[in-house]
Design a protein around this motif. Structure first.
Motif, short mmCIF file in Angstrom:
data_model
loop_
_atom_site.label_atom_id
_atom_site.label_comp_id
_atom_site.label_asym_id
_atom_site.label_seq_id
_atom_site.Cartn_x
_atom_site.Cartn_y
_atom_site.Cartn_z
N SER A 184 0.83 -1.19 0.00
CA SER A 184 0.00 0.00 0.00
C SER A 184 0.87 1.25 0.00
O SER A 184 1.97 1.26 0.53
CB SER A 184 -0.90 0.01 1.24
OG SER A 184 -0.12 0.14 2.40
N ILE A 185 0.35 2.30 -0.62
CA ILE A 185 1.10 3.55 -0.71
C ILE A 185 1.46 4.06 0.69
O ILE A 185 2.53 4.61 0.91
CB ILE A 185 0.28 4.60 -1.47
CG1 ILE A 185 -0.06 4.09 -2.88
CG2 ILE A 185 1.02 5.92 -1.55
CD1 ILE A 185 1.15 3.72 -3.70
N ALA A 212 -7.76 -3.58 -1.21
CA ALA A 212 -8.19 -2.21 -0.96
C ALA A 212 -8.48 -2.00 0.52
O ALA A 212 -9.29 -2.69 1.13
CB ALA A 212 -9.43 -1.88 -1.78
N GLY A 213 -7.77 -1.05 1.13
CA GLY A 213 -7.94 -0.76 2.54
C GLY A 213 -7.10 -1.61 3.47
O GLY A 213 -7.14 -1.43 4.69
N LEU A 214 -6.35 -2.54 2.90
CA LEU A 214 -5.50 -3.44 3.69
C LEU A 214 -4.07 -3.36 3.18
O LEU A 214 -3.80 -2.76 2.15
CB LEU A 214 -6.02 -4.88 3.59
CG LEU A 214 -7.46 -5.13 4.04
CD1 LEU A 214 -7.88 -6.54 3.66
CD2 LEU A 214 -7.61 -4.90 5.54
N ALA A 265 -15.77 -4.54 -11.58
CA ALA A 265 -15.93 -3.67 -10.41
C ALA A 265 -14.65 -3.69 -9.59
O ALA A 265 -13.82 -4.58 -9.74
CB ALA A 265 -17.11 -4.14 -9.56
N PHE A 266 -14.50 -2.70 -8.72
CA PHE A 266 -13.30 -2.56 -7.89
C PHE A 266 -12.04 -2.47 -8.75
O PHE A 266 -11.03 -3.12 -8.47
CB PHE A 266 -13.18 -3.71 -6.88
CG PHE A 266 -14.06 -3.55 -5.66
CD1 PHE A 266 -13.59 -2.87 -4.54
CD2 PHE A 266 -15.34 -4.07 -5.64
CE1 PHE A 266 -14.40 -2.71 -3.43
CE2 PHE A 266 -16.16 -3.92 -4.53
CZ PHE A 266 -15.69 -3.23 -3.41
N VAL A 267 -12.10 -1.67 -9.79
CA VAL A 267 -10.96 -1.50 -10.69
C VAL A 267 -10.71 -0.01 -10.90
O VAL A 267 -10.87 0.52 -12.01
CB VAL A 267 -11.17 -2.22 -12.05
CG1 VAL A 267 -11.05 -3.72 -11.89
CG2 VAL A 267 -12.55 -1.88 -12.65
#
Length: 211
Positions: A7-8, A65-67, A175-177
């Motif tokens: 993650s960033i 995403a989010g992890l 989705a989620f892209v």
């Protein structure tokens, strides 16, 4: 990465490559954790052109995403078992019973929206075969140039190409892209080379010259 790149938030923006105890230079995110180091040394940034391989990586990017990516990487064997090795045809045929099975599986990330998106994306992957397939769509967005980062803050989090790829995938029912996750995908599958210039892995994909 994220399927793939960390993650960033986990990046130390002003850091360059670190010399590890084996004498090889790696970015900070791959310098200490043995699992992340092995992933970086053998997999991250190497070309992925198979339908199943790309579907898996798009799916794991969504779950990430989010992890942290380390969390997803540690759970990857369980994800592969739970999702039939990310065989698009098998996943596309999942029923409500499969959804409940996945929601009860503590080995994966139990997020209903992401599970439903993965099943829907499997169907979209199968449908895309009539238009040339998922690999052709994804790789058609490879840029003409790749970043040349000396420190982590030199690496973008999205690009014109990742925005176009996200838009193209959404138009096909994925989705989620988002643009950021698709940039991470592009890094992970070797479409761009964001290895730091002094990393021992720079240029290892064969897709781009070392410098």
């Amino acid at each position: 990465m994220s399927l793939q790149t960390p993650s960033i938030a986990a990046r130390h923006a002003e850091s360059g490559a670190l010399i590890c105890e084996d004498g090889l230079a790696r970015p900070p995110w791959a310098a200490t954790d043995p699992l992340l180091r092995a992933y970086y040394d053998t997999e991250w940034g190497m070309p992925v052109r198979s339908e199943q391989g790309l579907f898996e990586r798009i799916s794991l990017e969504a779950f990430q995403a989010g992890l942290s990516w380390a969390t997803i990487l540690r759970k990857r064997p369980a994800f592969r078992e739970a999702f039939d090795e990310f065989d698009p045809e098998k996943v596309a045929a999942y029923t409500d019973r499969d959804i409940e099975r996945l929601m009860a599986d503590s080995g994966i990330v139990r997020n209903r929206q992401k599970i439903l998106a993965t099943i829907s994306n499997a169907g979209a992957t199968v449908t895309l075969r009539a238009e040339g397939g998922l690999p052709a769509l994804v790789w058609s967005h490879q840029p003409r140039e790749t970043p040349r980062p000396r420190i982590l803050s030199d690496i973008p989090t999205r690009s014109r190409e990742s925005q176009a790829l996200a838009k193209a995938l959404r138009s096909k029912g994925f989705a989620f892209v988002g643009p950021t996750s698709m940039y991470a995908l592009m890094e992970a599958i070797g479409m761009i080379d964001t290895h730091l210039l002094d990393s021992h892995r720079r240029g290892s994909s064969g897709t781009w010259k070392r410098l």
